[in-house]
Write an enzyme that holds these catalytic residues in place. Structure first.
Site, PDB file in Angstrom:
ATOM      1  N   SER A  46      43.560 120.074  24.149  1.00 41.48           N
ATOM      2  CA  SER A  46      43.838 118.826  23.423  1.00 41.48           C
ATOM      3  C   SER A  46      42.604 118.315  22.704  1.00 41.48           C
ATOM      4  CB  SER A  46      44.344 117.757  24.396  1.00 41.48           C
ATOM      5  OG  SER A  46      43.490 117.640  25.524  1.00 41.48           O
ATOM      6  N   LYS A 112      44.227 127.462  32.899  1.00 39.97           N
ATOM      7  CA  LYS A 112      45.631 127.143  32.628  1.00 39.97           C
ATOM      8  C   LYS A 112      46.110 127.930  31.421  1.00 39.97           C
ATOM      9  CE  LYS A 112      46.911 122.944  31.108  1.00 39.97           C
ATOM     10  NZ  LYS A 112      47.538 123.213  29.783  1.00 39.97           N
ATOM     11  N   GLU A 114      49.729 128.773  28.951  1.00 43.93           N
ATOM     12  CA  GLU A 114      51.059 128.318  28.554  1.00 43.93           C
ATOM     13  C   GLU A 114      51.992 129.515  28.432  1.00 43.93           C
ATOM     14  OE1 GLU A 114      50.858 125.993  24.994  1.00 43.93           O
ATOM     15  OE2 GLU A 114      49.315 124.647  25.774  1.00 43.93           O
ATOM     16  N   GLU A 181      55.556 119.828  31.209  1.00 40.08           N
ATOM     17  CA  GLU A 181      55.369 118.822  30.156  1.00 40.08           C
ATOM     18  C   GLU A 181      56.674 118.553  29.437  1.00 40.08           C
ATOM     19  OE1 GLU A 181      52.718 117.798  26.155  1.00 40.08           O
ATOM     20  OE2 GLU A 181      52.184 119.523  27.398  1.00 40.08           O
TER      21      GLU A 181
END
Length: 265
Positions: A46, A112, A114, A181
């Site tokens: 982010s 992490k 995705e 999310e």
């Protein structure tokens, strides 16, 4: 707060206690978060949006992530550090191993990624190599162009079943944590009932074992309208940034955040 490890998070889940997660990108904020007893600090890709000003996370590189991970690690004393592998950094197993090692050498305690079941071999090999993995499901920002925008995922039964299958596959492959999310809170509850590893939520309702917010969002710094799950904790504390972190930790642990208005049906 003693140094937080994966065993700490597992023990908290077993005891039915929630834990807090925040994104962070530098040493000063990391030190303040550790003092506020934020259990997990996420060095998130982010940063591409909130620090670099891009409209997505896609431009972020492994070098960017390593730089900010090292900065956070220098300021942190006790929190568990989780770093995002950025866009296309784990498209192959070879890339995943090399790039995850770079972030671990920079100071991360885990990485992490995705994606779902297609990452099973990558999860297993990273874990065997000494790199714990958190798998991010639901709205996965690195796939924004495939998804057609930032949309709630898993609202239909086909999507829900796929997410449940991906969660099961991730746990079976050795994932240590799961992040959900922007999924309906009912689906998050189904995932909670399906797998045993700790689940971190963002826009996934109160059923998760932990919550995460982007640093800038929880301090009320927005470009445009904030997402439904965002809450300004700077307004909740004593007016200080560290007070905002403490207010967030308290709200997550007490279960007062997220409230019903922060969740998706």
């Amino acid at each position: 707060m003693k140094a937080v490890t994966l065993n700490t998070l597992k023990a908290l889940k077993a005891a039915g206690e929630r834990f807090s997660v925040l994104t962070c990108y530098d040493a000063s904020f990391a030190a303040a978060m550790a003092r506020a007893e934020v259990e997990v600090i996420l060095i998130g890709d982010s940063l591409g949006m909130v620090l670099q000003g891009h409209d997505s996370t896609l431009p972020v590189t492994v070098a960017d992530m390593a730089y900010h991970t090292a900065a956070v690690a220098r300021g942190n004393k006790t929190s568990l550090l989780m770093a995002d592998l950025p866009f296309m950094a784990y498209a192959s197993l070879t890339d995943a191993l090399a790039n995850a090692a770079t972030l671990m050498r920079a100071g991360a305690h885990m990485v992490k990624l995705e994606g779902g079941a297609w990452l099973s071999e990558t999860i297993t090999q990273l874990t065997r190599g000494g790199i714990p993995v958190c798998i991010h499901l639901g709205l996965t920002p690195q796939s924004v162009n495939v998804m057609g925008g930032y949309r709630v995922q898993g609202r239909d039964e086909t999507g829900a079943e796929q997410l449940l299958a991906d969660a099961r596959a991730a746990e079976a492959a050795g994932a240590a944590l799961l992040l959900l999310e922007c999924v309906p809170q009912g689906l998050a509850q189904r995932v909670q009932q399906t797998i045993g590893i700790p689940i971190i939520g963002i826009g996934a309702g109160a059923a998760c074992d932990a919550q995460v917010l982007v640093l800038h969002d929880m301090l009320g710094l927005h470009n445009g309208k904030p997402a439904r799950f965002v809450k300004n904790f700077l307004a909740e504390g004593d007016g200080s940034i560290e007070g905002a972190f403490r207010a967030y930790v308290t709200a997550v642990k007490s279960g007062s955040y997220p409230a019903a208005e922060h969740a998706f049906a």
